[in-house]
Design a protein around this motif. Structure first.
Motif, mmCIF file in Angstrom:
data_model
loop_
_atom_site.group_PDB
_atom_site.id
_atom_site.type_symbol
_atom_site.label_atom_id
_atom_site.label_comp_id
_atom_site.label_asym_id
_atom_site.label_seq_id
_atom_site.Cartn_x
_atom_site.Cartn_y
_atom_site.Cartn_z
ATOM 1 N N ILE A 155 0.766 -1.146 0.449
ATOM 2 C CA ILE A 155 0.235 0.402 0.014
ATOM 3 C C ILE A 155 1.352 0.919 0.149
ATOM 4 C CG2 ILE A 155 -1.400 0.918 1.384
ATOM 5 C CD1 ILE A 155 -2.412 -1.149 2.838
ATOM 6 N N PHE A 156 1.136 1.973 -1.027
ATOM 7 C CA PHE A 156 1.262 3.433 -0.427
ATOM 8 C C PHE A 156 0.460 4.764 -0.982
ATOM 9 C CE2 PHE A 156 3.898 0.386 -3.285
ATOM 10 C CZ PHE A 156 4.973 0.400 -2.739
ATOM 11 N N ASP A 157 0.945 5.389 -0.231
ATOM 12 C CA ASP A 157 -0.700 7.071 0.111
ATOM 13 C C ASP A 157 0.201 8.058 -0.108
ATOM 14 O OD1 ASP A 157 -2.301 8.368 0.823
ATOM 15 O OD2 ASP A 157 -1.859 8.152 2.813
ATOM 16 N N GLU A 158 -0.189 7.736 -1.667
ATOM 17 C CA GLU A 158 0.247 9.203 -2.207
ATOM 18 C C GLU A 158 1.922 9.683 -2.710
ATOM 19 O OE1 GLU A 158 -1.757 12.974 -1.942
ATOM 20 O OE2 GLU A 158 -2.729 12.378 -0.882
ATOM 21 N N PRO A 159 2.827 8.368 -2.809
ATOM 22 C CA PRO A 159 4.196 8.614 -3.245
ATOM 23 C C PRO A 159 4.516 9.014 -4.844
ATOM 24 C CG PRO A 159 2.919 6.664 -5.044
ATOM 25 C CD PRO A 159 1.708 6.832 -4.507
ATOM 26 N N GLU A 160 3.171 10.162 -4.795
ATOM 27 C CA GLU A 160 3.683 10.761 -5.550
ATOM 28 C C GLU A 160 4.179 12.445 -5.124
ATOM 29 O OE1 GLU A 160 0.947 10.086 -5.904
ATOM 30 O OE2 GLU A 160 -0.980 11.483 -5.858
ATOM 31 N N ALA A 161 4.464 12.501 -3.987
ATOM 32 C CA ALA A 161 4.015 13.678 -3.159
ATOM 33 C C ALA A 161 5.235 14.124 -2.791
ATOM 34 C CB ALA A 161 3.556 13.329 -1.534
ATOM 35 N N GLY A 162 5.689 14.704 -3.119
ATOM 36 C CA GLY A 162 7.481 15.235 -2.693
ATOM 37 C C GLY A 162 9.012 14.615 -3.839
ATOM 38 N N ILE A 163 8.297 14.035 -4.775
ATOM 39 C CA ILE A 163 8.749 13.423 -6.313
ATOM 40 C C ILE A 163 8.399 14.630 -7.275
ATOM 41 C CG2 ILE A 163 9.259 11.309 -7.565
ATOM 42 C CD1 ILE A 163 9.441 10.250 -4.489
ATOM 43 N N ASP A 164 9.422 14.647 -7.671
ATOM 44 C CA ASP A 164 9.599 16.147 -8.860
ATOM 45 C C ASP A 164 9.348 15.041 -10.153
ATOM 46 O OD1 ASP A 164 12.592 14.377 -10.937
ATOM 47 O OD2 ASP A 164 13.053 14.875 -8.594
ATOM 48 N N LEU A 165 8.663 15.533 -11.001
ATOM 49 C CA LEU A 165 7.310 15.023 -11.866
ATOM 50 C C LEU A 165 8.692 14.374 -12.878
ATOM 51 C CD1 LEU A 165 5.097 17.451 -13.479
ATOM 52 C CD2 LEU A 165 5.108 15.022 -12.886
ATOM 53 N N TRP A 166 10.115 14.295 -12.933
ATOM 54 C CA TRP A 166 10.438 14.191 -14.296
ATOM 55 C C TRP A 166 10.942 12.432 -13.973
ATOM 56 C CZ3 TRP A 166 11.419 19.192 -12.770
ATOM 57 C CH2 TRP A 166 11.157 20.076 -13.036
ATOM 58 N N SER A 167 11.043 12.470 -12.775
ATOM 59 C CA SER A 167 11.899 11.210 -12.006
ATOM 60 C C SER A 167 9.819 9.979 -11.822
ATOM 61 C CB SER A 167 12.681 11.068 -11.193
ATOM 62 O OG SER A 167 12.447 12.257 -10.150
ATOM 63 N N PHE A 168 9.472 10.932 -11.905
ATOM 64 C CA PHE A 168 7.533 9.757 -10.981
ATOM 65 C C PHE A 168 7.446 8.860 -11.908
ATOM 66 C CE2 PHE A 168 3.636 9.845 -10.344
ATOM 67 C CZ PHE A 168 3.831 8.280 -9.231
ATOM 68 N N GLN A 169 7.684 9.178 -13.179
ATOM 69 C CA GLN A 169 7.621 8.088 -14.405
ATOM 70 C C GLN A 169 8.049 6.354 -14.468
ATOM 71 O OE1 GLN A 169 5.517 8.258 -16.981
ATOM 72 N NE2 GLN A 169 5.997 6.248 -17.154
ATOM 73 N N ASN A 170 9.622 6.732 -13.450
ATOM 74 C CA ASN A 170 10.309 6.148 -12.965
ATOM 75 C C ASN A 170 10.192 5.653 -12.138
ATOM 76 O OD1 ASN A 170 12.331 6.391 -15.275
ATOM 77 N ND2 ASN A 170 13.898 7.456 -14.110
ATOM 78 N N LEU A 171 9.426 5.824 -11.079
ATOM 79 C CA LEU A 171 8.754 4.883 -10.153
ATOM 80 C C LEU A 171 7.537 4.507 -10.112
ATOM 81 C CD1 LEU A 171 8.983 7.648 -7.002
ATOM 82 C CD2 LEU A 171 10.133 5.413 -6.908
ATOM 83 N N THR A 172 6.708 5.153 -11.286
ATOM 84 C CA THR A 172 5.303 4.471 -11.605
ATOM 85 C C THR A 172 6.010 3.036 -12.256
ATOM 86 O OG1 THR A 172 4.954 6.845 -12.313
ATOM 87 C CG2 THR A 172 3.592 4.967 -13.342
ATOM 88 N N ASN A 173 7.133 2.950 -12.977
ATOM 89 C CA ASN A 173 7.340 1.596 -13.611
ATOM 90 C C ASN A 173 7.906 1.038 -12.689
ATOM 91 O OD1 ASN A 173 7.120 2.918 -15.987
ATOM 92 N ND2 ASN A 173 9.443 3.088 -16.382
ATOM 93 N N VAL A 174 8.398 1.365 -11.386
ATOM 94 C CA VAL A 174 9.025 0.456 -10.394
ATOM 95 C C VAL A 174 7.738 -0.080 -9.776
ATOM 96 C CG1 VAL A 174 10.082 0.857 -7.779
ATOM 97 C CG2 VAL A 174 11.103 1.621 -9.972
ATOM 98 N N PHE A 175 6.916 0.538 -9.340
ATOM 99 C CA PHE A 175 5.246 -0.028 -9.184
ATOM 100 C C PHE A 175 4.711 -1.252 -9.778
ATOM 101 C CE2 PHE A 175 4.688 4.356 -6.696
ATOM 102 C CZ PHE A 175 5.775 4.098 -6.328
ATOM 103 N N ALA A 176 4.925 -0.199 -11.193
ATOM 104 C CA ALA A 176 3.994 -1.801 -12.190
ATOM 105 C C ALA A 176 5.079 -3.358 -11.955
ATOM 106 C CB ALA A 176 4.240 -0.952 -13.572
ATOM 107 N N LYS A 177 6.602 -2.694 -11.813
ATOM 108 C CA LYS A 177 7.725 -3.984 -12.173
ATOM 109 C C LYS A 177 7.130 -4.655 -11.151
ATOM 110 C CE LYS A 177 11.777 -4.981 -13.046
ATOM 111 N NZ LYS A 177 12.911 -4.741 -13.999
#
Ligand SMILES: Nc1ncnc2c1ncn2[C@@H]1O[C@H](COP(=O)(O)OP(=O)(O)OP(=O)(O)O)[C@@H](O)[C@H]1O
Ligand SMILES: [Mg+2]
Length: 238
Positions: A155-177
């Motif tokens: 469970i991740f609560d608003e993982p985007e909070a505080g993460i810059d938009l440039w690297s957020f796509q990479n984090l999205t991939n981490v969750f999907a993987k």
């Protein structure tokens, strides 16, 4: 499977969660979205055992976990990354990841996890989890603790909070993987279209109630249309 049955939660005479019922299947990616104050974090905390519901039950693979402690739930495979992660003075990142994984992690394993969340591992592994970390760094370390845990329900609560938009796509991939490789249940609370876009199912929470729930194809266009209307200062489509 995680079953949330008829959960109610009221504080200071305010109904925060109003008869919430959800079935979260293994191997599926769920996103909960909804306005500020709609009860998303409270629901996540109740699932994790950080808050006790007034009524209702939570079942994990058929077992009633409603009265189980956070530790017991963690041992059963639940892991939670806070919206606002806690700092731990005197604890290093390596200690924290070891604690999360329930084994003495060597530096190499810890570094591999930190790299996944986009941190230059060598620079962070011996840092203290204290106020010297920036908000985005702390958030990434928090996400790393969930990866270290190898959960069956993440469970991740608003993982985007505080993460810059440039690297957020990479984090999205981490969750999907994480979800695809381990066939786990992933539940992400988010307002981000990028996360909504990778969901199997979207749950829209409003005023403590499930307003809509369904496949991304069914729910997302409606949410985006509504958001556009709000941005224009008009909300007449509902
Ligand atoms: N223990 C509590 N006592 C009193 N009020 C509470 C408590 N826990 C939550 N609330 C209230 O319940 C409502 C829902 O809070 P919650 O944090 O779940 O919202 P949220 O949907 O996560 O919002 P956001 O998008 O801003 O993170 C808020 O109005 C909050 O102030
Ligand atoms: Mg919240």
């Amino acid at each position: 499977m995680l079953e949330i049955k008829d959960i109610c939660f009221k504080r200071n005479n305010k109904i925060i969660l109003d008869h919430i019922t959800l079935q979260l299947h293994d191997d599926k990616f769920y996103v909960i979205t909804g306005p500020n104050g709609s009860g998303k974090s409270t629901l996540a905390k109740i699932i994790m055992g950080l808050e006790q519901p007034d009524s209702g039950t939570i079942l994990l693979n058929g077992q009633d976990i409603t009265r189980k402690s956070v530790d017991e739930r963690a041992k059963m495979g639940l892991a939670f990354a806070f919206q606002q992660p806690v700092r731990f003075k005197g604890i290093t990142v390596l200690d924290l990841l070891s604690y999360a994984s329930n084994e003495k992690l060597d530096r190499q394993k810890a570094c591999a996890i930190l790299t996944k969340v986009g941190l230059c591992a060598k620079e962070y592994v011996d840092r203290e989890v204290n106020a010297s970390l920036s908000g985005g760094e702390l958030k990434r370390i928090e996400i790393a603790t969930v990866l270290a845990r190898k959960p069956s329900v993440a469970i991740f609560d608003e993982p985007e909070a505080g993460i810059d938009l440039w690297s957020f796509q990479n984090l999205t991939n981490v969750f999907a993987k994480l979800q695809q490789e381990n066939k786990i249940t992933t539940l992400v609370i988010s307002h981000q279209e990028r996360i909504l876009n990778i969901a199997d199912n979207i749950i829209l929470l409003e005023k403590g109630q499930i307003k809509k729930m369904g496949s991304k194809e069914d729910v997302l266009p409606n949410i985006l249309r509504k958001a556009k209307c709000c941005a224009k200062g008009s909300d007449k489509d509902e």
